[in-house]
Design a protein around this motif. Structure first.
Motif, short mmCIF file in Angstrom:
data_model
loop_
_atom_site.label_atom_id
_atom_site.label_comp_id
_atom_site.label_asym_id
_atom_site.label_seq_id
_atom_site.Cartn_x
_atom_site.Cartn_y
_atom_site.Cartn_z
N SER A 60 0.53 -1.34 -0.11
CA SER A 60 0.00 0.73 0.32
C SER A 60 0.69 0.93 0.13
CB SER A 60 -0.79 0.46 1.15
OG SER A 60 0.25 0.24 2.33
N HIS A 61 1.76 1.07 0.65
CA HIS A 61 2.73 2.10 0.38
C HIS A 61 3.89 2.29 -0.51
CE1 HIS A 61 0.18 3.53 3.62
NE2 HIS A 61 0.88 5.32 3.14
N ASP A 62 4.60 2.87 -1.03
CA ASP A 62 6.14 2.70 -2.17
C ASP A 62 7.37 2.45 -1.12
OD1 ASP A 62 4.48 3.48 -4.36
OD2 ASP A 62 5.28 6.33 -4.38
N PRO A 122 -2.52 4.60 -0.81
CA PRO A 122 -2.09 4.13 -1.18
C PRO A 122 -1.74 4.44 -2.81
CG PRO A 122 -4.00 3.13 -1.00
CD PRO A 122 -3.64 3.92 -0.11
N ARG A 123 -2.37 5.82 -3.36
CA ARG A 123 -1.75 6.26 -3.80
C ARG A 123 -1.96 8.31 -4.29
NH1 ARG A 123 -4.98 3.61 -8.74
NH2 ARG A 123 -3.92 4.46 -10.04
N TRP A 134 -1.16 15.06 -3.70
CA TRP A 134 -0.62 14.98 -5.59
C TRP A 134 -1.13 13.94 -5.56
CZ3 TRP A 134 2.49 17.05 -1.75
CH2 TRP A 134 3.88 15.90 -2.26
N SER A 135 -1.78 12.86 -6.30
CA SER A 135 -1.94 11.49 -6.36
C SER A 135 -0.88 10.64 -7.30
CB SER A 135 -3.90 11.11 -6.98
OG SER A 135 -3.20 11.89 -8.23
N VAL A 136 -1.11 9.67 -7.21
CA VAL A 136 0.63 9.29 -8.26
C VAL A 136 -0.39 7.39 -9.01
CG1 VAL A 136 1.96 9.78 -7.05
CG2 VAL A 136 0.95 7.69 -6.18
#
Ligand code: ZN
Ligand code: ZN
Length: 153
Positions: A60-62, A122-123, A134-136
């Motif tokens: 869920s996380h980078d 998550p994103r 911001w979303s990724v």
């Protein structure tokens, strides 16, 4: 040994794992499938097999992705490299992990003030300095240099 030869051996050793020819190397946990590039590097094939044997699932996380990547390389070098007589140079591992570090750095940089943000979902990222969000894109794959936005198949 070429990738296709090693694929045959791995299929025999791990009949439960599906191996499928593709444009790049990728572990797909939902399908218990390793995709491989027939003209690629056998080191990456063992890396993906490492993901498979460690039962790596989604994250869920980078930052989790980086530890998953490191774990797959560690498993490949300590359990698979000798068994399959494949050379996995440490430079290749560091180069691969560097692509993740660069990728994470780019994702976490605030588009407004360019300071580092923190991942809040998550994103989703949030800047601790100016509160911008911001979303990724979703990230997939183990060779991000070839797929910079990670949004490939
Ligand atoms: Zn900011
Ligand atoms: Zn990987």
């Amino acid at each position: 040994m070429a990738v296709t030869g090693l694929v045959k051996t791995i299929k025999t050793d791990y009949p439960s794992i599906t191996l499928r020819s593709a444009k790049s190397f990728l572990w797909i946990p939902q399908e218990n499938t390793v995709e491989y590039d027939p003209s690629g590097d056998t080191a990456y094939l063992l890396h993906e097999l490492g993901h498979a044997l460690l039962h790596h699932d989604s994250y869920s996380h980078d930052i989790e992705l980086l530890s998953i990547e490191r774990a797959a390389w560690t498993y490949a070098t300590s359990h698979l490299a000798d068994k399959y007589n494949v050379d996995i140079p440490s430079e290749l591992i560091e180069e691969s992990l560097d692509t993740y570090r660069e990728w994470m750095h780019a994702r976490s940089t605030c588009p407004v003030c360019h300071l580092n943000g923190i991942q809040s979902g998550p994103r989703l990222y949030r800047c601790v300095s100016c509160s911008a969000t911001w979303s990724v894109n979703e990230a997939r794959g183990c060779n991000l240099r070839r797929h910079t936005q990670g949004n490939h198949k």
